[in-house]
Design an enzyme around this catalytic site. Sequence first.
Site, PDB file in Angstrom:
ATOM      1  N   ASN A 195       0.853  -1.202   0.000  1.00 51.50           N
ATOM      2  CA  ASN A 195       0.000   0.000   0.000  1.00 51.50           C
ATOM      3  C   ASN A 195       0.884   1.246   0.000  1.00 51.50           C
ATOM      4  OD1 ASN A 195       0.593   0.728   2.822  1.00 51.50           O
ATOM      5  ND2 ASN A 195      -0.424  -1.219   3.217  1.00 51.50           N
TER       6      ASN A 195
ATOM      7  N   LYS B 126       8.994 -16.709 -11.011  1.00 53.72           N
ATOM      8  CA  LYS B 126       8.260 -15.527 -11.507  1.00 53.72           C
ATOM      9  C   LYS B 126       7.057 -15.934 -12.355  1.00 53.72           C
ATOM     10  CE  LYS B 126       8.972 -11.405 -14.246  1.00 53.72           C
ATOM     11  NZ  LYS B 126       9.818 -10.805 -15.264  1.00 53.72           N
TER      12      LYS B 126
ATOM     13  N   PHE C 192      -4.678   3.301  14.695  1.00 55.64           N
ATOM     14  CA  PHE C 192      -5.049   4.289  13.677  1.00 55.64           C
ATOM     15  C   PHE C 192      -6.210   3.708  12.877  1.00 55.64           C
ATOM     16  CE2 PHE C 192      -1.992   7.814  13.045  1.00 55.64           C
ATOM     17  CZ  PHE C 192      -1.159   7.560  14.105  1.00 55.64           C
TER      18      PHE C 192
ATOM     19  N   LYS D 206     -13.643   0.596  15.166  1.00 51.79           N
ATOM     20  CA  LYS D 206     -12.331  -0.078  15.284  1.00 51.79           C
ATOM     21  C   LYS D 206     -11.802   0.014  16.714  1.00 51.79           C
ATOM     22  CE  LYS D 206     -11.072   0.116  10.458  1.00 51.79           C
ATOM     23  NZ  LYS D 206     -10.424   0.805   9.349  1.00 51.79           N
TER      24      LYS D 206
ATOM     25  N   LYS E  12     -11.339  -3.598  18.356  1.00 53.74           N
ATOM     26  CA  LYS E  12      -9.973  -4.072  18.590  1.00 53.74           C
ATOM     27  C   LYS E  12      -9.574  -3.921  20.059  1.00 53.74           C
ATOM     28  CE  LYS E  12      -8.618  -2.859  13.854  1.00 53.74           C
ATOM     29  NZ  LYS E  12      -7.697  -3.642  13.029  1.00 53.74           N
TER      30      LYS E  12
HETATM   31  O1  PMT Z   1       2.957   5.966   6.583  1.00 58.01           O
HETATM   32  P1  PMT Z   1       2.438   7.320   6.108  1.00 58.01           P
HETATM   33  O2  PMT Z   1       2.663   7.527   4.620  1.00 58.01           O
HETATM   34  O3  PMT Z   1       2.938   8.452   6.944  1.00 58.01           O
HETATM   35  O4  PMT Z   1       0.847   7.301   6.250  1.00 58.01           O
HETATM   36  C1  PMT Z   1       0.270   7.301   7.515  1.00 58.01           C
HETATM   37  C2  PMT Z   1      -0.903   6.329   7.594  1.00 58.01           C
HETATM   38  C3  PMT Z   1      -2.036   6.821   6.703  1.00 58.01           C
HETATM   39  C4  PMT Z   1      -0.468   4.927   7.159  1.00 58.01           C
HETATM   40  C5  PMT Z   1      -1.343   6.298   9.103  1.00 58.01           C
HETATM   41  O5  PMT Z   1      -1.719   7.574   9.493  1.00 58.01           O
HETATM   42  C6  PMT Z   1      -2.509   5.359   9.325  1.00 58.01           C
HETATM   43  O6  PMT Z   1      -3.657   5.725   9.220  1.00 58.01           O
HETATM   44  N1  PMT Z   1      -2.152   4.092   9.679  1.00 58.01           N
HETATM   45  C7  PMT Z   1      -3.129   2.984   9.832  1.00 58.01           C
HETATM   46  C8  PMT Z   1      -3.457   2.416   8.483  1.00 58.01           C
HETATM   47  C9  PMT Z   1      -4.376   1.235   8.564  1.00 58.01           C
HETATM   48  O7  PMT Z   1      -3.970   0.166   8.278  1.00 58.01           O
HETATM   49  O8  PMT Z   1      -5.592   1.498   9.021  1.00 58.01           O
HETATM   50  P2  PMT Z   1      -6.745   0.380   9.193  1.00 58.01           P
HETATM   51  O9  PMT Z   1      -7.938   1.213   9.458  1.00 58.01           O
HETATM   52  O10 PMT Z   1      -6.741  -0.552   8.052  1.00 58.01           O
HETATM   53  O11 PMT Z   1      -6.320  -0.416  10.495  1.00 58.01           O
HETATM   54  C10 PMT Z   1      -6.767  -0.086  11.806  1.00 58.01           C
HETATM   55  C11 PMT Z   1      -5.680  -0.368  12.820  1.00 58.01           C
HETATM   56  O12 PMT Z   1      -5.450  -1.771  12.895  1.00 58.01           O
HETATM   57  C12 PMT Z   1      -4.348   0.263  12.479  1.00 58.01           C
HETATM   58  O13 PMT Z   1      -3.772   0.714  13.691  1.00 58.01           O
HETATM   59  C13 PMT Z   1      -3.544  -0.884  11.880  1.00 58.01           C
HETATM   60  O14 PMT Z   1      -2.159  -0.716  12.144  1.00 58.01           O
HETATM   61  C14 PMT Z   1      -4.104  -2.088  12.611  1.00 58.01           C
HETATM   62  N2  PMT Z   1      -4.112  -3.314  11.800  1.00 58.01           N
HETATM   63  C15 PMT Z   1      -4.722  -3.362  10.599  1.00 58.01           C
HETATM   64  C16 PMT Z   1      -4.748  -4.541   9.885  1.00 58.01           C
HETATM   65  C17 PMT Z   1      -4.123  -5.674  10.435  1.00 58.01           C
HETATM   66  N3  PMT Z   1      -4.111  -6.819   9.774  1.00 58.01           N
HETATM   67  N4  PMT Z   1      -3.531  -5.609  11.623  1.00 58.01           N
HETATM   68  C18 PMT Z   1      -3.522  -4.456  12.325  1.00 58.01           C
HETATM   69  O15 PMT Z   1      -2.994  -4.405  13.435  1.00 58.01           O
END
Ligand code: PMT
Length: 408
Positions: free
Chosen positions: A213, A292, A327, A341, A345
């Site tokens: 991503n 590949k 986040f 979330k 979580k």
């Molecule tokens: O890295 P940058 O370019 O500075 O950009 C910052 C950012 C946009 C990546 C950051 O600000 C941000 O929003 N990070 C969280 C991105 C994300 O994966 O969001 P989510 O809504 O999909 O996940 C929710 C939370 O669960 C997040 O804290 C994520 O880290 C966590 N997660 C998600 C999926 C997963 N399989 N395991 C997790 O722990």
Amino acid sequence: MKRHPAINGIKVLLGITGGIGAYKSAELIRLFMKQGAEVSVVMTRNATQFITPLTVETLSRNPVGTDLFSLSEERSIDHISRARWADLMVIAPATANYLAKAAHGIADDLLTTISLAATCPVLIAPAMNSAMWDHVTVRSNLEILTSRGVAVVPPTEGELACGEEGVGRMADPEQIVAAAAAAIQLHDLDGVRVLVTAGPTREAVDPVRFLSNRSSGKMGYALAEAAATRGAEVILVSGPAALDPPSGVTLVSVESAREMLAAVRANLKACQWVIMAAAVADFRPSAVLESKLKKKGRQGLSLDLTANPDILKTIAADKGNRLYIGFAAETEDLLENARAKLEGKGLDLIVGNDVTERGSGFGSETNQAVIILRDGTVERLPLMTKRELADQILDQSMRCWQSGDVDG
Ligand code: PMT
């Protein structure tokens, strides 16, 4: 005068050195005490030429230290005890001579000896003639001190004691008190171990391709830097990012979501705070091809995907008296989705990120966010640098941590 709650109740060791700005130290003592600080003063021999120990002692209501070799002074409170007593050491005014001694570890009087023994945050307010302030030696001494974490309130411009105009006057006492509040706040994470995740994960398709991503890691690295600057021990678990780790931070590099989970698990026990800023891939190819993938003869391609573990949900299931901060990167219904979330979580705080906003989210230097706490508090923040946002997130996290509202 503005209130500075960070100063209330702290012990300030004020060092006064021999410059004309010493006369402002009387006002500085008064302001610190008005903010609720206890003040103890140590003066160099030259400082006593500018302001009397009696004035200082009367204002601070504490014995003044002036002499390293005074048996009576050392008997009542010795130099090591003074250094240990202080929550904050402020040197105002700090002469060029003091800067040189402090930078090079010379301990030839009471104040410089205490400076060597002190482990608390230190703030200096230099004051000198502008030619001295511009001198390369003074600048390099100042650089040595700031590189060791000493905070500086720079001198201001105006008429100097010698009658010349220029930069060199000691900053106003109000500015010094404000800088002291910032310096003490900067160390509010002393003794806290923080695990931060950052960047994207890469999920291999074959030996040359992967799913990933747009995360650059900037948000997570800003958090790691902010936490380390505020005194935390920081472990940064990062997916692939073209960034240098902030100084003093332990970097653990990973690629895939499963590697990130393993690295987080391995470091979890040692940490009290977990901040997941990483953009973890929710899915990975069900099988990684050994060679590949060829396009020859194919009109289309379907990839079979398997859900990755939800790292945050997995680790937050066992709270262990830890603070969990997540986040939520959203393209719609920010508040609603972020709240879901936070609940789903089991988090203490979530940072909602509308990644469709200009200058916000993936790859940018800035970010616009809303911070939601488990008690329902919502703080909407304007667009700011990721580093500034990092401090806001840490401030709110500290509030949760101090309130003890952490689900154990
Ligand atoms: O890295 P940058 O370019 O500075 O950009 C910052 C950012 C946009 C990546 C950051 O600000 C941000 O929003 N990070 C969280 C991105 C994300 O994966 O969001 P989510 O809504 O999909 O996940 C929710 C939370 O669960 C997040 O804290 C994520 O880290 C966590 N997660 C998600 C999926 C997963 N399989 N395991 C997790 O722990």
